[in-house]
Design an enzyme around this catalytic site. Structure first.
Site, PDB file in Angstrom:
ATOM      1  N   TRP A   1      40.808  -6.362  58.001  1.00  0.00           N
ATOM      2  CA  TRP A   1      41.322  -6.858  56.720  1.00  0.00           C
ATOM      3  C   TRP A   1      42.818  -6.601  56.712  1.00  0.00           C
ATOM      4  O   TRP A   1      43.239  -5.431  56.677  1.00  0.00           O
ATOM      5  CB  TRP A   1      40.625  -6.109  55.580  1.00  0.00           C
ATOM      6  CG  TRP A   1      41.149  -6.252  54.187  1.00  0.00           C
ATOM      7  CD1 TRP A   1      41.572  -5.224  53.383  1.00  0.00           C
ATOM      8  CD2 TRP A   1      41.246  -7.439  53.371  1.00  0.00           C
ATOM      9  NE1 TRP A   1      41.931  -5.695  52.141  1.00  0.00           N
ATOM     10  CE2 TRP A   1      41.739  -7.049  52.106  1.00  0.00           C
ATOM     11  CE3 TRP A   1      40.972  -8.794  53.610  1.00  0.00           C
ATOM     12  CZ2 TRP A   1      41.965  -7.964  51.076  1.00  0.00           C
ATOM     13  CZ3 TRP A   1      41.197  -9.702  52.580  1.00  0.00           C
ATOM     14  CH2 TRP A   1      41.680  -9.289  51.339  1.00  0.00           C
TER      15      TRP A   1
ATOM     16  N   ASP B   1      51.858  -2.830  45.198  1.00  0.00           N
ATOM     17  CA  ASP B   1      51.249  -4.103  45.617  1.00  0.00           C
ATOM     18  C   ASP B   1      51.353  -5.110  44.469  1.00  0.00           C
ATOM     19  O   ASP B   1      50.383  -5.397  43.781  1.00  0.00           O
ATOM     20  CB  ASP B   1      49.790  -3.826  45.999  1.00  0.00           C
ATOM     21  CG  ASP B   1      49.047  -5.056  46.491  1.00  0.00           C
ATOM     22  OD1 ASP B   1      49.706  -6.028  46.909  1.00  0.00           O
ATOM     23  OD2 ASP B   1      47.804  -5.039  46.441  1.00  0.00           O
TER      24      ASP B   1
ATOM     25  N   ASP C   1      44.713 -11.209  53.829  1.00  0.00           N
ATOM     26  CA  ASP C   1      44.817 -11.124  52.373  1.00  0.00           C
ATOM     27  C   ASP C   1      46.114 -11.836  51.984  1.00  0.00           C
ATOM     28  O   ASP C   1      47.194 -11.267  52.128  1.00  0.00           O
ATOM     29  CB  ASP C   1      44.871  -9.640  51.987  1.00  0.00           C
ATOM     30  CG  ASP C   1      45.104  -9.413  50.515  1.00  0.00           C
ATOM     31  OD1 ASP C   1      45.029 -10.375  49.735  1.00  0.00           O
ATOM     32  OD2 ASP C   1      45.354  -8.243  50.141  1.00  0.00           O
TER      33      ASP C   1
ATOM     34  N   ARG D   1      38.734 -15.673  45.870  1.00  0.00           N
ATOM     35  CA  ARG D   1      38.512 -14.377  45.220  1.00  0.00           C
ATOM     36  C   ARG D   1      38.735 -14.510  43.732  1.00  0.00           C
ATOM     37  O   ARG D   1      39.806 -14.947  43.299  1.00  0.00           O
ATOM     38  CB  ARG D   1      39.491 -13.370  45.819  1.00  0.00           C
ATOM     39  CG  ARG D   1      39.725 -12.097  44.997  1.00  0.00           C
ATOM     40  CD  ARG D   1      40.494 -11.111  45.841  1.00  0.00           C
ATOM     41  NE  ARG D   1      41.079 -10.028  45.090  1.00  0.00           N
ATOM     42  CZ  ARG D   1      41.768  -9.025  45.641  1.00  0.00           C
ATOM     43  NH1 ARG D   1      41.946  -8.997  46.958  1.00  0.00           N
ATOM     44  NH2 ARG D   1      42.290  -8.073  44.908  1.00  0.00           N
TER      45      ARG D   1
HETATM   46  C1  SPV Z   1      43.979  -5.212  49.316  1.00  0.00           C
HETATM   47  O1  SPV Z   1      43.514  -4.342  50.090  1.00  0.00           O
HETATM   48  O2  SPV Z   1      45.152  -5.607  49.380  1.00  0.00           O
HETATM   49  C2  SPV Z   1      43.123  -5.809  48.306  1.00  0.00           C
HETATM   50  C3  SPV Z   1      41.978  -5.029  47.805  1.00  0.00           C
HETATM   51  O3  SPV Z   1      43.411  -6.899  47.877  1.00  0.00           O
HETATM   52  S1  SPV Z   1      42.517  -4.227  46.363  1.00  0.00           S
HETATM   53  O4  SPV Z   1      43.711  -3.472  46.676  1.00  0.00           O
HETATM   54  O5  SPV Z   1      41.424  -3.392  45.923  1.00  0.00           O
HETATM   55  O6  SPV Z   1      42.799  -5.254  45.361  1.00  0.00           O
HETATM   56 MG    MG Z   2      45.383  -7.403  48.239  1.00  0.00          MG
END
Ligand code: SPV
Ligand code: MG
Length: 290
Positions: free
Chosen positions: A40, A54, A81, A155
Site C-alpha cells: 500500500w 496528510d 493511494d 473509496r
Molecule cells: C493512508 O494510509 O494514507 C490511508 C489510510 O489513506 S488512512 O490514513 O487511515 O486514511
Molecule cells: Mg491516504
C-alpha cells in the site's frame, strides 16, 4: 504478467490479499520478505516520512517518485493511494496514465474534496464530493487505463464523515455503477461493528476493501467470516513500527550515554548489507574490476 493481473490472481487464489503499507523501498523490501501479498503506497505514511500532516501537501510527483523506487526494489503488486486524484476528473486522467506507467497494480481514489484531511484524526473536517462528480472521476479512471486488469478502487469516506450507513451504501452503489472494480469502505470506529454492518448490507457485485487501523480486532478470521472482502490493507503499521523502534533506541542511547547497550538489540550492519545486496557488489567487483 502485469502486476495488476498478479494481484487479481492472488485474490482469486487466496480469497483475501494482505497488503502492507510502505513508505520507502526499504519498507517495501521488508514487507515482501515478511510475506505480504502486496504493498500500500500510503499517502499518510509518505506524509509522515516528510514530517508533514496528510492533508494533500505531498505532490503527485513526490508520491510517484517513491512508488517508482519501491517498484524497483519489490516484485509485489502496489496499490497506490492517490487520495482525491489530485484535483478533478482531468487530473485523474493524468494521474492514471502516470501511475499505470509506473507499474502499479491498482489505485484507490477517495470521494473527499481537494485538499483532503486525513481520515483518522479526531473531529477532522471531512467534506465529500457530490456523488455525480466523483462518479465522473471513476469513469475517467476506468476510461483511461490501458490494462483492463488495472484496478480502480473507489473509496467512500461517508462513514468517516459521519453521514451514516445508508449514504455509504448509496455512494458505493453509485461508484460500482460508474465502473469501480472494488469499494474501499473506511471507518474510524474503535470496533468492527460499523464496517461489519456495511459489508453485510452491501449487495453490490464488486468486493470490498478495508483498512482496519482503528478497529484492530478485525483479524483474518473475522474478515473471512464476513465474505465479500478481497483486500485488507494494514494502513500505517510500517511508519508506526519505525517510529516505535527509533524512539526506543534513540532514548536508550541518550539514557546510556553511548551505544554499548543497544548494539545487541538492533540488527547488525551485515543485515543492512544484505538488504542493500552488497554481496552482488562484491561479485561484480570480482567479475569486472580489472
Ligand atoms: C493512508 O494510509 O494514507 C490511508 C489510510 O489513506 S488512512 O490514513 O487511515 O486514511
Ligand atoms: Mg491516504
Amino acid at each position: 504478467m502485469s502486476k495488476a493481473r498478479l494481484l487479481r490472481d492472488r485474490i482469486a487464489g487466496r480469497g483475501l490479499a494482505h497488503v502492507m503499507a510502505a513508505h520507502s523501498p526499504l519498507s517495501a523490501i521488508l514487507a515482501e520478505e515478511a510475506g505480504f501479498d502486496g504493498l500500500w503506497a500510503s499517502g499518510f505514511e509518505l506524509s509522515a516520512l516528510y514530517g508533514l500532516p496528510d492533508v494533500s501537501l505531498i505532490s503527485m510527483s513526490q508520491h510517484l517518485d517513491m512508488v517508482r523506487a519501491m517498484a524497483e526494489q519489490s516484485s509485489l503488486p502496489i496499490i497506490a493511494d492517490i487520495d482525491t486524484g489530485f484535483g478533478n476528473a482531468i487530473n485523474v486522467i493524468h494521474a492514471i496514465r502516470e501511475y499505470e506507467r509506473a507499474g502499479v497494480a491498482a489505485v484507490v481514489i477517495e470521494d473527499k474534496t481537494f485538499p483532503k484531511v486525513t481520515s483518522l484524526v479526531a473531529d477532522g473536517r471531512q467534506d465529500l464530493l457530490r456523488i455525480e462528480e466523483f462518479q465522473g472521476k471513476i469513469r475517467a479512471a476506468v476510461a483511461t487505463r490501458s490494462d483492463p486488469d488495472f484496478l480502480v478502487i473507489a473509496r467512500t469516506e461517508a462513514l468517516i464523515a459521519r453521514l451514516g450507513e445508508a449514504e455509504a451504501l448509496k455512494r458505493a452503489a453509485a461508484y460500482e455503477a460508474a465502473g469501480a472494480d472494488m469499494i474501499l469502505i473506511h471507518s474510524k470506529q474503535k470496533t468492527p461493528d460499523e464496517v461489519e454492518s456495511f459489508v453485510r448490507a452491501w449487495s453490490g457485485k464488486i468486493p470490498v476493501v478495508i483498512v482496519p487501523t482503528a478497529y484492530p480486532e478485525m483479524n483474518e478470521a473475522r474478515i473471512r467470516a464476513l465474505g465479500k472482502i478481497a483486500i485488507v490493507i494494514y494502513g500505517n503499521h510500517a511508519i508506526r513500527a519505525s517510529v516505535t523502534a527509533m524512539q526506543d533506541v534513540f532514548a536508550r542511547i541518550i539514557a546510556d550515554r553511548g551505544i554499548h547497550n543497544i548494539d545487541k538489540d538492533i540488527v547488525s550492519v551485515e543485515e543492512i548489507f544484505r538488504l542493500q545486496k552488497m554481496a552482488q557488489v562484491k561479485a561484480d567487483e570480482k567479475a569486472f574490476l580489472a
